[in-house]
Design a protein around this motif. Structure first.
Motif, PDB file in Angstrom:
ATOM      1  N   SER A  85       0.573  -1.144  -0.074  1.00 43.97           N
ATOM      2  CA  SER A  85       0.010  -0.077   0.052  1.00 43.97           C
ATOM      3  C   SER A  85       0.856   1.365   0.117  1.00 43.97           C
ATOM      4  CB  SER A  85      -0.989   0.043   1.171  1.00 43.97           C
ATOM      5  OG  SER A  85      -1.942  -1.081   1.116  1.00 43.97           O
ATOM      6  N   ARG A  86       1.976   1.158   0.659  1.00 47.36           N
ATOM      7  CA  ARG A  86       3.019   2.584   0.751  1.00 47.36           C
ATOM      8  C   ARG A  86       3.503   2.670  -0.442  1.00 47.36           C
ATOM      9  NH1 ARG A  86       4.496   0.256   5.723  1.00 47.36           N
ATOM     10  NH2 ARG A  86       6.216  -0.706   4.807  1.00 47.36           N
ATOM     11  N   LYS A  87       3.794   1.543  -1.296  1.00 46.86           N
ATOM     12  CA  LYS A  87       4.323   1.492  -2.669  1.00 46.86           C
ATOM     13  C   LYS A  87       3.199   2.294  -3.634  1.00 46.86           C
ATOM     14  CE  LYS A  87       6.281  -0.943  -6.549  1.00 46.86           C
ATOM     15  NZ  LYS A  87       6.293  -2.069  -7.255  1.00 46.86           N
ATOM     16  N   SER A  88       2.002   1.684  -3.336  1.00 47.08           N
ATOM     17  CA  SER A  88       0.980   2.521  -4.482  1.00 47.08           C
ATOM     18  C   SER A  88       0.757   3.703  -3.882  1.00 47.08           C
ATOM     19  CB  SER A  88      -0.145   1.646  -3.812  1.00 47.08           C
ATOM     20  OG  SER A  88      -0.305   0.382  -4.395  1.00 47.08           O
ATOM     21  N   LEU A  89       0.938   4.150  -2.815  1.00 44.23           N
ATOM     22  CA  LEU A  89       0.622   5.500  -2.481  1.00 44.23           C
ATOM     23  C   LEU A  89       1.621   6.446  -2.899  1.00 44.23           C
ATOM     24  CD1 LEU A  89      -0.517   7.825  -0.619  1.00 44.23           C
ATOM     25  CD2 LEU A  89       0.814   7.155   1.173  1.00 44.23           C
ATOM     26  N   VAL A  90       2.988   6.010  -2.927  1.00 42.55           N
ATOM     27  CA  VAL A  90       4.039   6.924  -3.756  1.00 42.55           C
ATOM     28  C   VAL A  90       3.870   6.956  -5.219  1.00 42.55           C
ATOM     29  CG1 VAL A  90       6.600   6.801  -4.100  1.00 42.55           C
ATOM     30  CG2 VAL A  90       5.722   6.238  -1.962  1.00 42.55           C
ATOM     31  N   GLU A  91       3.452   5.652  -5.881  1.00 44.16           N
ATOM     32  CA  GLU A  91       3.277   5.839  -7.201  1.00 44.16           C
ATOM     33  C   GLU A  91       2.065   6.727  -7.545  1.00 44.16           C
ATOM     34  OE1 GLU A  91       2.447   1.710  -7.897  1.00 44.16           O
ATOM     35  OE2 GLU A  91       4.484   0.996  -7.898  1.00 44.16           O
TER      36      GLU A  91
END
Length: 109
Positions: free
Chosen positions: A90-96
């Motif tokens: 989810s953190r990766k998705s947020l950054v993306e």
């Protein structure tokens, strides 16, 4: 996000923390003159020096990304605090998402 935008964000953080250019330059191992040129966009820091400046100023890549996006009144600390509760995916998705949003804004969309 350009190198100059990143340095502008670094400069704002330095000024917010009431640190001098000399203090940052000394911490990252360069002359004040070179650091001044980097802040003004006339020169560039090596990646290792940039990372050292970020560590000295206690900021993250997310902080810089948010600073360049100018997402007021949401602060980088708000997003970072919320992000700590997310899974790694989810953190990766947020950054993306943030980076896509930045690119869309840059294009005028």
């Amino acid at each position: 996000m350009s190198r100059h935008q990143l340095m502008v964000a670094i400069k704002r953080r330095r000024e917010r923390d009431q640190l001098t250019q000399m203090e940052v330059a000394r911490e990252i191992g360069i002359s004040r003159r070179h650091y001044v040129r980097c802040e003004s966009g006339q020169a560039e820091l090596k990646l290792s020096q940039f990372v050292a400046a970020m560590k000295f100023l206690n900021i993250t890549i997310m902080d810089l990304a948010l600073d360049t996006l100018k997402l007021a009144p949401v602060t980088p600390w708000d997003v970072a605090a919320a992000a700590r509760t997310l899974t790694a995916a989810s953190r990766k998705s947020l950054v993306e998402f943030l980076m896509r949003n930045y690119e869309d804004n840059k294009k005028g969309g």
